[in-house]
Structure formats: C-alpha cells, structure tokens
Design an enzyme around this catalytic site. Structure first.
Site, short mmCIF file in Angstrom:
data_model
loop_
_atom_site.label_atom_id
_atom_site.label_comp_id
_atom_site.label_asym_id
_atom_site.label_seq_id
_atom_site.Cartn_x
_atom_site.Cartn_y
_atom_site.Cartn_z
N CYS A 125 -17.29 15.25 15.58
CA CYS A 125 -16.51 14.14 15.70
C CYS A 125 -17.38 12.67 15.47
O CYS A 125 -18.10 12.62 14.67
CB CYS A 125 -15.70 13.91 16.81
SG CYS A 125 -14.40 12.75 16.81
N HIS B 97 -12.14 18.76 15.62
CA HIS B 97 -12.86 19.25 17.05
C HIS B 97 -12.51 20.57 16.93
O HIS B 97 -11.34 21.19 17.21
CB HIS B 97 -11.95 18.51 17.95
CG HIS B 97 -12.46 17.17 18.26
ND1 HIS B 97 -13.16 16.69 19.21
CD2 HIS B 97 -11.79 15.98 17.75
CE1 HIS B 97 -13.29 15.51 19.14
NE2 HIS B 97 -12.51 14.99 18.27
N GLU C 249 -13.59 22.79 19.04
CA GLU C 249 -13.26 23.08 20.29
C GLU C 249 -11.63 23.00 20.71
O GLU C 249 -11.33 23.27 21.85
CB GLU C 249 -14.07 22.47 21.23
CG GLU C 249 -13.70 20.92 21.87
CD GLU C 249 -14.24 20.17 20.68
OE1 GLU C 249 -14.49 20.41 19.49
OE2 GLU C 249 -13.92 18.82 21.19
#
Lengths: 217, 257
Positions: A82, A195, A197
């Site tokens: 990001c 992202h 994650e």
C-alpha cells in the site's frame, strides 16, 4: 530461525500483516520493529503503510528509518504494501506534492474526481477511494505469483495510484475507470498497492510466496 | 472486469458474545464471535462488521479481545462500530486488528471528531454510520433526517446534507441504515440509498431491512450501493453468504466468487 522484520514507523495497523505472516509461516520469526539492528539483521523486510504520504515520510524521518529502508531495499527480499509501495517511488501528488524515497523511478498520482467508468455505457461515476476486491492482472511470471491464478481478486483501499517511469517494473495491473499499476518489482523488491494481509486465500498465498522467495525474479 | 460489490455480514456483539442466536449446525459455539467470523470468512464474506452493543462501560473492553482473536485468524477487512467516541477508541480498535471503525452518535454530537480521527488515521479507516428516518409526509417530496439512540431521537439534520458533510470531514465510507426498515425484512429503503449514493463521492454501504436475496441485489441495482450489509438473514442461516453472491451474480452484479 529466519526472521522477517515488519518495519514499524507508527503508521497504522501492523498487527494484521504480522499475524498473516505468522499464519502462513509458523516457523518464521516475525518481528514488528523500528530497531535498526533488528531490521539490518532480518532476512526479509516487509514495509507497510497507511494514511497520507506526507505523514508517512515525516514518521520515517522521525524514526531515522529513511536511509535504512533504502539500504535494506538493495540486498534482500523486500515487500512494500500500500503506502509502503507508493513510498518507494520518486514523488507523490498527495499533499501538494511529497517526495518519496526514490528507490523505484516513478510517481504517485491521484485518481481523477469525478472518475468516469469508461466501461459503462451510461458513464457511471466511480467512487473514490477505490475500495474493495478487484481483479489483479499479472503482467509477468514471478515467484511471488506462484500458485495464484491470474485475475485473482485482492483487497484494495486507496485514492492514489503508482505510475512507474518504465513498464519494465510493472508486475500487475488492475482496472478502475482505466488500467493502473497495482504491483511493482525490481530485483529483490516486490510491492503491491493491494493488501495481501486482507485478501484471504490469494493474499495469504502471496505472503507465503514472499517467505519462500530468494529475492530474484 | 472491475471492482466487485461487497457483501458484509454484521455481528451484534454484547459483552464479547454474539447475540441474535446464530444457528449454524456445524458451529460448536454459536455465541463465539471468532467461530462465527470464521464461518462467514469460509462462506466468502468480503468484510465483516462487528457492532458492539454492550451497554455498560466496563463491558466494552471485551470487544477489543474479540477483534484481536478474529484478526489473527480471519484475513479479510474487519470493521468495528458501537461506542467509538474518541481518538483513543479508534486507536485501540485499529491496534487490536480492526481495519475500519464506524462512528455513529459521536459524529452527530461532535462532527470534529470525524475530522480529527480521519486526519490522524486516514480516511480509509473511518466509516461514518448514518441512521436516517423518513420525515416527509405522504405526498410531500421525500426527506430523511438523522436519528440517534436507535432511531428514537430526532436531530433535525437532513440525511443527505449530513452525509455530504461527513465526507468533507474525512469519512472514507458511509454506512447508511434506514431506521424505517431496520428489522422489518421488507428490503432496503432504495430511494434513500440512491439519494445518498448519488450525493457522495465515497462508497456507500446499504443497511437495514434485508429479508431475502432479492433485497441485497436491489440495494446494488436500484439503490446504488457499493456494498450491502445484513445481519439476520445470515445469522439465522436462512441464506449463506455464498448463496447471496451466486444470486447477485445471476442478476449481473459483479461479485467475488
């Protein structure tokens, strides 16, 4: 035990990144840190970031981490996420123009507002930020894409996008009103606008790939 | 190929336990937010929202532990709402692993809080929850106002103007609940959703009134929503998130399958 350092410079939620790494690689030593020696000693680096570019750069400076990030971005597997991707570029339009770390050549631009959907017959206006699950078109073969289907969806949330100076560093693109670069690479560096994650199976696979990557594309 | 519309199951959590009885046969503890969140994740939920309805101040710390546990096992975006009143509350939730916080009543009483929170943590993690109720009489042009305290207290604030103001103050997303429809299972208030969606530049999450899958699809197709939030149809296992997505895809809506 192999160590991955998640660089902590006070910007945002690093818990998700570290938990996701622990989830995919239980044997890995995941440390969230701003300590220079720990970062230098790590085999792998994750460079996250959320919020505004100017704040991120200011916090990096305040933690004396700018030069260190440039240093460790040269010689070991390095993953930017990001803002951690945007910061690698030369500069951003955000906050009336903010200098980046200049590790990769290119700029960060703002999505136009209004953003008109060129694919929609009625010219629908697209919402900003670009938030949600979008398809990622892989532009190259790369160990980081291992076991991830082309056009898999990943989770995005951003109002600015990367525009690399040369197409040689584009690892993937995505479409929101127009095609934009959503992943960059060079040598030991891989960086994503989305992202991993927060991107469920595809994202966890990408993180797993990172923990196994030798830093060569 | 483009951005998918999102389906967001919402869990009401009271002192760390899911309320509104989930009835999944294969879940050991239907009151455990972690188990329920994992189930929704498996079914393909695009995000999960936790609404902390704990009344007592002391009980509120439990939601922090819930978020911590869920965030270490479920890797999709998590939003937490309820009782977010100051910057410290936002920080605590983000540090626990939430990606976004939903600010509701506190925004009405202190709009500057929204500005402060978005400047500190970024607009991407600030959702402003707007609870709106129709105030126009039959035959009059439609008008909606903001209500607080679960729809009981009128504020006199116009819902569309308020939503625009919250975006100016830094909201990255609007979570719009129709208090006329909430709990009725009659579907979203589509004119309200459409009006707010067209008035703001940020994504709109529609909420309140979902009773079947057509309601979810209509929220996108007719209400202009970027995401649809529902609680009871998923809680009571009337439909799975996967069924909802398949239905929406059949109607031509782009979803993550």
């Amino acid at each position: 035990m192999s160590t991955v350092a998640v660089i902590d410079y006070g910007m945002g939620n690093l818990r998700s990144v570290s938990k996701a790494l622990e989830h995919v690689a239980p044997d890995l030593n995941v440390v969230v840190t701003d300590d220079a020696d720990t970062i230098r000693g790590a085999e792998r680096i994750v460079f996250p970031g959320v919020g505004a570019m100017r704040d991120c750069m200011a916090e990096l400076e305040r933690h004396n981490l700018s030069e260190l990030v440039k240093e460790v971005a040269t010689d070991r597997p390095f993953l930017g996420i990001c803002l951690g991707m945007q910061l690698l570029l030369d500069r951003s339009e955000e906050n009336e123009g903010t200098a980046g770390l200049g590790i990769l050549p290119g700029e960060v631009k703002q999505f136009p507002n209004p953003l008109i959907d060129a694919d929609d017959a009625n010219g629908e206006r697209l919402k900003i930020p670009h938030m949600g699950w979008n398809q990622v078109a892989q532009q190259i073969d790369h160990p980081m894409w291992s076991e991830i289907a082309d056009q898999s969806r990943f989770y995005f949330v951003h109002s600015y996008y990367a525009e690399p100076k040369t197409p040689d560093e584009i690892a993937a693109s995505s479409r929101y009103g127009f095609d934009f670069t959503c992943a960059l690479y060079r040598d030991n560096i891989f960086a994503t606008q989305f992202h991993p994650e927060k991107s469920q199976h595809a994202g966890l696979q990408l993180l797993k790939n990172f923990t196994q990557w030798n830093g060569r594309s | 190929m483009s951005l998918a519309k999102r389906i967001i199951p919402c869990l009401d959590v009271d002192q760390g336990r899911v309320v509104k009885g989930v009835q999944f046969v294969d879940i050991r503890d239907a009151g455990d937010p972690v188990e329920v969140a994992r189930r929704y994740d498996d079914e393909g939920a695009d995000e999960i929202t936790f609404l902390d309805i704990t009344a007592s101040h002391e009980g509120r710390d439990t939601i922090v532990h819930v978020v911590e546990q869920v965030a270490s096992q479920v890797f999709i975006p998590l939003t937490v709402g309820g009782g977010i009143r100051e910057v410290a509350d936002v920080r605590r939730m983000l540090n626990a692993g939430a990606d976004k916080v939903a600010i509701n009543t506190a925004a009405v009483f202190n709009p500057e809080f929204v500005r402060e929170a978005s400047e500190r943590f970024g607009s991407q993690c600030i959702v402003v929850a707007v609870d709106a109720k129709r105030v126009s009489a039959e035959g009059e042009p439609l008008r909606w106002e903001i209500f607080t305290h679960g729809g009981r207290k009128p504020t006199g604030i116009d819902a569309i103007e308020w939503s625009q103001k919250m975006v100016e103050y830094g909201a990255g997303e609007i979570l719009l609940t129709s208090m006329d429809r909430d709990g009725t299972k009659q579907g979203f208030n589509l004119p309200l959703n459409k009006a707010v969606s067209e008035a703001v530049s940020v994504p709109l999450i529609a909420s309140g009134g979902v009773g079947n899958l057509q309601h979810l699809a209509d929220g996108v197709l007719k209400g202009g929503a970027d995401a649809v939030l529902a609680a009871s149809i998923f809680h009571f296992a009337e439909y799975t998130v996967g069924e909802a997505k398949a239905f929406m895809a059949e109607q031509g809506i782009e979803v993550r399958l």
